[in-house]
Design an enzyme around this catalytic site. Structure first.
Site, PDB file in Angstrom:
ATOM      1  N   HIS A   1      13.398  20.230  88.787  1.00 39.67           N
ATOM      2  CA  HIS A   1      14.230  20.527  89.960  1.00 39.67           C
ATOM      3  C   HIS A   1      15.236  21.607  89.556  1.00 39.67           C
ATOM      4  CE1 HIS A   1      16.612  19.005  93.610  1.00 39.67           C
ATOM      5  NE2 HIS A   1      17.514  19.746  92.971  1.00 39.67           N
TER       6      HIS A   1
ATOM      7  N   TYR B   1      15.545  10.142  89.661  1.00 34.98           N
ATOM      8  CA  TYR B   1      16.266  11.370  89.323  1.00 34.98           C
ATOM      9  C   TYR B   1      17.169  11.122  88.118  1.00 34.98           C
ATOM     10  CZ  TYR B   1      15.691  14.538  93.394  1.00 34.98           C
ATOM     11  OH  TYR B   1      15.230  15.422  94.340  1.00 34.98           O
TER      12      TYR B   1
ATOM     13  N   HIS C   1      17.979  24.801  90.012  1.00 38.17           N
ATOM     14  CA  HIS C   1      19.006  25.433  90.849  1.00 38.17           C
ATOM     15  C   HIS C   1      19.172  26.896  90.413  1.00 38.17           C
ATOM     16  CE1 HIS C   1      20.895  22.260  93.426  1.00 38.17           C
ATOM     17  NE2 HIS C   1      20.107  21.521  92.650  1.00 38.17           N
TER      18      HIS C   1
ATOM     19  N   GLU D   1      20.160  12.686  87.043  1.00 38.83           N
ATOM     20  CA  GLU D   1      21.186  13.668  87.414  1.00 38.83           C
ATOM     21  C   GLU D   1      21.874  14.241  86.171  1.00 38.83           C
ATOM     22  OE1 GLU D   1      24.944  14.061  90.527  1.00 38.83           O
ATOM     23  OE2 GLU D   1      24.432  12.105  89.696  1.00 38.83           O
TER      24      GLU D   1
ATOM     25  N   ARG E   1      16.976  17.595 102.575  1.00 38.38           N
ATOM     26  CA  ARG E   1      17.974  16.799 101.863  1.00 38.38           C
ATOM     27  C   ARG E   1      18.890  17.705 101.042  1.00 38.38           C
ATOM     28  NH1 ARG E   1      20.267  15.737  96.967  1.00 38.38           N
ATOM     29  NH2 ARG E   1      18.213  15.843  95.957  1.00 38.38           N
ATOM     30  N   ASP E   2      18.368  18.250  99.943  1.00 33.18           N
ATOM     31  CA  ASP E   2      19.198  19.087  99.082  1.00 33.18           C
ATOM     32  C   ASP E   2      19.531  20.413  99.775  1.00 33.18           C
ATOM     33  OD1 ASP E   2      20.621  19.259  96.766  1.00 33.18           O
ATOM     34  OD2 ASP E   2      18.950  19.808  95.485  1.00 33.18           O
TER      35      ASP E   2
ATOM     36  N   THR F   1      20.965  20.168  87.420  1.00 30.93           N
ATOM     37  CA  THR F   1      21.901  19.888  88.518  1.00 30.93           C
ATOM     38  C   THR F   1      22.897  21.016  88.753  1.00 30.93           C
ATOM     39  OG1 THR F   1      21.674  17.534  88.044  1.00 30.93           O
ATOM     40  CG2 THR F   1      23.574  18.197  89.381  1.00 30.93           C
TER      41      THR F   1
END
Length: 506
Positions: free
Chosen positions: A205, A142, A207, A144, A14-15, A177
């Site tokens: 999550h 989530y 990045h 975001e 997905r991501d 995000t």
């Protein structure tokens, strides 16, 4: 000491698929999903965004059909939206049973993108959660832009979490995000939330925009995060997500109070498959999975490995289904060569080993790394020199032009006398041989006939590989062979010819 199990959710499909120019086919998605769950043994996989396309729908359907047959359906998740149940209907039709509901984790996003109040947003979220519940769909949420929410609108984040604590959801997912957090912030924000809501499950999550993905993950875990979202090869939008391979190694080596169910030994296999399917090449120096990360180049390191494994660390390649290699080049010494010989089951005496080492150093000046597969060719080339070098080919010019006959100008020394000759031929090597024969004809020496010419490169090599040319020569009374080795095919044939000339005059 009690050990806490960390849930690992892989979001490559997905991501990770948001990596620029990457789009997996339905069959590729199914293959990757099976490997992630059955071989790598991650806890969950996020496989798609709802409502994206008909192709995405079919891919999700194939995965959920397989997952239902193998009792993995509760581990398969789809990103959904606050859209009055449209995403849920899409998911249910595709066979999915877990939604990862995308909501707004910062006041900035809520105000400027949705243009709604927090109460309006929360009401719509609760309706979607209820719709999911009615259709047997489990909900994770989530937040975001949560990281910026904690920086700039913490009161809103806590208002949101207070609301979510009343809802029938399974997990709350905290995404950085835009990849803006530092390790210190990751720790502080997660700890503050986990201390406030100790009974809720929180995923982190991360990045990688500042190359801090793994460091932030480590901090989030130290602060009490219950789960992680990772991708194979660190794939994802912009600079990508926190990578699966490095994160698992860090947890296993530096966080004994934590454990995951991930099978380290399959990391490299899965990473290489995703590399092939995605077309995104793994950098050669990428930790754990890069081509060079278990390769010793400096001779002193190979020598240290021979003496009580002085340059070994806990990152042993065998953990990840790989092997340590010892590069052969101008900076490698006898120890590197001995390591490669051991792997090939070969032995050389000290004198021959010295000759081979010198030859590899010479080649290293032209070709940065010589492979283990090149080594037998180098040995045969070096040990083939059992003659006194009375003839030396000093220089040559080989020309090949469309519409013109190939020609060669060559300079060679025969027992301290230098000759220069020019000739044409049917090819560059034929022109070279014609020039050589002209010189030896003047000397009254008859050269043998060339009766066989074979060229080979090591299996699996590339266009810059070392090339071995084996030429069979024939006099009326005998035959013999000479070898030449070079990364250029014509030059390797010239070197084989130089050996023949020295044999003839000795």
């Amino acid at each position: 000491m009690s050990v806490k199990k960390i849930e690992i959710m892989d979001t490559t499909l997905r991501d990770g698929e948001q990596t620029s120019s990457v789009s997996f086919s339905a069959s590729e998605k199914l293959t990757i999903a099976i490997l992630l769950l059955e071989e790598l043994k991650v806890d969950r996989i996020e496989i798609a965004s709802a409502r994206v396309s008909e192709g995405e729908f079919q891919a999700v359907k194939e995965i959920t059909n397989w997952a239902a047959e193998h009792d993995y359906l509760d581990k398969v998740e789809v990103l959904s939206f606050v859209d009055n149940g449209i995403s849920i209907n899409w998911m249910v039709e595709a066979g999915a049973k877990v939604q990862n509901l995308l909501t707004k984790g910062s006041l900035n996003h809520l105000t400027h993108q949705l243009k709604k109040t927090s109460s309006q947003h929360f009401k719509e979220i609760s309706e979607v959660i209820k719709l999911g519940q009615d259709k047997g769909v489990v909900t994770n949420v989530y937040l975001e832009d949560w990281s910026n929410g904690m920086r700039n609108s913490k009161a809103y984040v806590y208002e949101f979490l207070d609301f979510l604590a009343t809802q029938p959801i399974k997990r709350i997912m905290l995404p950085d995000t835009l990849g803006v957090l530092t390790p210190e912030e990751s720790y502080a924000f997660v700890k503050e939330i986990k201390d406030t809501y100790p009974n809720l499950h929180f995923d982190f999550h991360g990045h990688n925009d500042y190359d801090l993905g793994v460091a932030n993950v480590m901090s989030a875990l130290q602060a009490g995060a219950d789960g992680l979202h990772l991708t194979i090869n660190g794939m994802g939008e912009r600079a990508g997500n926190a990578p699966m391979s490095s994160t698992i190694a860090v947890i296993n080596d530096f966080m004994p109070e934590l454990t995951t169910g991930v099978n380290e030994k399959m990391l490299y296999t899965v990473c290489k498959l995703v590399e092939n399917f995605s077309g995104v090449v793994i950098p050669s120096n990428k930790p754990i999975i890069g081509a060079n990360v278990f390769t010793q180049t400096a001779g002193i390191h190979a020598d240290g490995d021979n003496k009580n494994n002085l340059y070994f660390s806990d990152l042993m390649p065998e953990r990840f289904g790989r092997k340590r290699q010892y590069a052969l080049g101008k900076s490698s010494g006898k120890a590197n060569i001995q390591k490669n010989l051991q792997q090939l089951g070969l032995q050389l005496n000290d004198e021959d080993l010295k000759k081979v080492t010198q030859r590899i150093i010479e080649l290293g000046d032209k070709k940065q790394v010589v492979t283990k597969e090149d080594l037998p060719y180098i040995i045969s080339d070096v040990l083939d020199r059992t003659y006194e070098e009375k003839i030396k080919i000093n220089s040559y010019v080989l020309t090949h032009s469309k519409g013109l006959k190939p020609s060669t100008t060559v300079s060679l020394t025969i027992e301290e006398e230098t000759f220069e000759e020019n000739a044409q031929g049917d090819g560059q090597f034929d022109a070279f041989m014609n020039a050589i024969r002209s010189v030896f004809k003047r000397k009254g020496t008859i050269l043998p006939d060339l009766i066989d010419y074979a060229v080979r490169i090591p299996p699996g090599s590339r266009s810059d590989a070392l090339c071995e040319t084996i030429i069979t020569w024939k006099y009326p009374e005998k035959e013999f062979k000479t070898r030449g080795l070079d990364s250029d095919q014509t030059v390797s044939a010239i070197k084989a010819t130089e050996k023949m000339l020295n044999i003839v005059v000795n």
